[in-house]
Design a protein around this motif. Sequence first.
Motif, PDB file in Angstrom:
ATOM      1  N   ALA A 134       1.108  -0.972   0.272  1.00 28.63           N
ATOM      2  CA  ALA A 134       0.278  -0.104   0.030  1.00 28.63           C
ATOM      3  C   ALA A 134       1.136   1.418   0.089  1.00 28.63           C
ATOM      4  O   ALA A 134       0.474   2.164  -0.746  1.00 28.63           O
ATOM      5  CB  ALA A 134      -0.947  -0.357   1.515  1.00 28.63           C
ATOM      6  N   MET A 135       2.609   0.981   0.695  1.00 29.86           N
ATOM      7  CA  MET A 135       3.084   2.191   0.870  1.00 29.86           C
ATOM      8  C   MET A 135       3.647   2.944  -0.217  1.00 29.86           C
ATOM      9  O   MET A 135       3.570   3.672  -0.780  1.00 29.86           O
ATOM     10  CB  MET A 135       4.101   2.684   1.898  1.00 29.86           C
ATOM     11  CG  MET A 135       3.514   2.091   3.348  1.00 29.86           C
ATOM     12  SD  MET A 135       2.582   3.718   3.378  1.00 29.86           S
ATOM     13  CE  MET A 135       1.256   2.887   4.354  1.00 29.86           C
ATOM     14  N   GLN A 136       3.198   1.399  -1.500  1.00 28.81           N
ATOM     15  CA  GLN A 136       3.379   2.338  -2.635  1.00 28.81           C
ATOM     16  C   GLN A 136       2.939   2.460  -3.829  1.00 28.81           C
ATOM     17  O   GLN A 136       3.233   2.593  -4.810  1.00 28.81           O
ATOM     18  CB  GLN A 136       5.834   1.323  -3.580  1.00 28.81           C
ATOM     19  CG  GLN A 136       5.040  -0.241  -3.044  1.00 28.81           C
ATOM     20  CD  GLN A 136       4.332  -0.201  -4.619  1.00 28.81           C
ATOM     21  OE1 GLN A 136       4.838  -0.509  -5.417  1.00 28.81           O
ATOM     22  NE2 GLN A 136       3.426  -1.789  -4.315  1.00 28.81           N
ATOM     23  N   SER A 137       1.614   1.548  -3.201  1.00 35.12           N
ATOM     24  CA  SER A 137       0.164   1.901  -4.471  1.00 35.12           C
ATOM     25  C   SER A 137       0.164   3.214  -5.129  1.00 35.12           C
ATOM     26  O   SER A 137       0.181   4.196  -4.507  1.00 35.12           O
ATOM     27  CB  SER A 137      -0.833   1.098  -3.549  1.00 35.12           C
ATOM     28  OG  SER A 137      -1.710   0.805  -4.656  1.00 35.12           O
ATOM     29  N   LYS A 138      -0.293   2.714  -6.302  1.00 35.53           N
ATOM     30  CA  LYS A 138      -0.458   3.882  -7.226  1.00 35.53           C
ATOM     31  C   LYS A 138      -2.224   4.730  -7.155  1.00 35.53           C
ATOM     32  O   LYS A 138      -2.490   5.410  -7.201  1.00 35.53           O
ATOM     33  CB  LYS A 138      -0.407   3.838  -8.569  1.00 35.53           C
ATOM     34  CG  LYS A 138       1.095   3.772  -8.664  1.00 35.53           C
ATOM     35  CD  LYS A 138       1.711   3.481  -9.948  1.00 35.53           C
ATOM     36  CE  LYS A 138       2.602   2.872 -10.411  1.00 35.53           C
ATOM     37  NZ  LYS A 138       2.792   2.066 -11.835  1.00 35.53           N
ATOM     38  N   THR A 139      -2.935   3.447  -6.567  1.00 31.31           N
ATOM     39  CA  THR A 139      -4.102   2.937  -6.033  1.00 31.31           C
ATOM     40  C   THR A 139      -4.890   3.806  -5.009  1.00 31.31           C
ATOM     41  O   THR A 139      -5.672   4.183  -5.130  1.00 31.31           O
ATOM     42  CB  THR A 139      -4.886   1.761  -6.637  1.00 31.31           C
ATOM     43  OG1 THR A 139      -4.666   1.821  -7.965  1.00 31.31           O
ATOM     44  CG2 THR A 139      -6.269   1.506  -7.143  1.00 31.31           C
TER      45      THR A 139
END
Length: 161
Positions: free
Chosen positions: A146-151
Amino acid sequence: MKIFLSIITVLVLFFQTSDVEILRNSYSKANLSVENAKNFIQLAEKKSSSDPVISAYKAASQILEAKVTTEKNKRKTFVKSGATSLENVIKNNPNNAELRLIRMSVQENIPKIVGYNKNLKEDKTFILNNYSKQTAVLKTYIKKFAMQSKTMTPAEKNSLK
């Protein structure tokens, strides 16, 4: 003597890393370099199991293979085959958050022109709604993704405690 053998057995089982954990670790690094991607693909190809999570990682490796192959005419085949396999695994296991996470990560990172991005919102909602029901290991993995998620929005990322 029996106690000694029991202790040895417990230690071996305790320190033995599962196939799923190995695939998770390799998959989380696969997008960092072509070498990491190739390592993940090779690792996934070697696994054979009826475990849906392992099957999903194998499907993701097929899709990733389209990115690293030098044979341009095979890219579409890799994506189509991997996406079909991943969709079938999720269809048969719709309540598995890790499968949804794998699909979400694939769909976030595949070029939009491919058209395999229709489940991003659905998967994000499922993951957020079912996060509290996951194991501690899977929660950590979800947070890391989640920390690197674009969404995921900053608020959604912060909601993962």
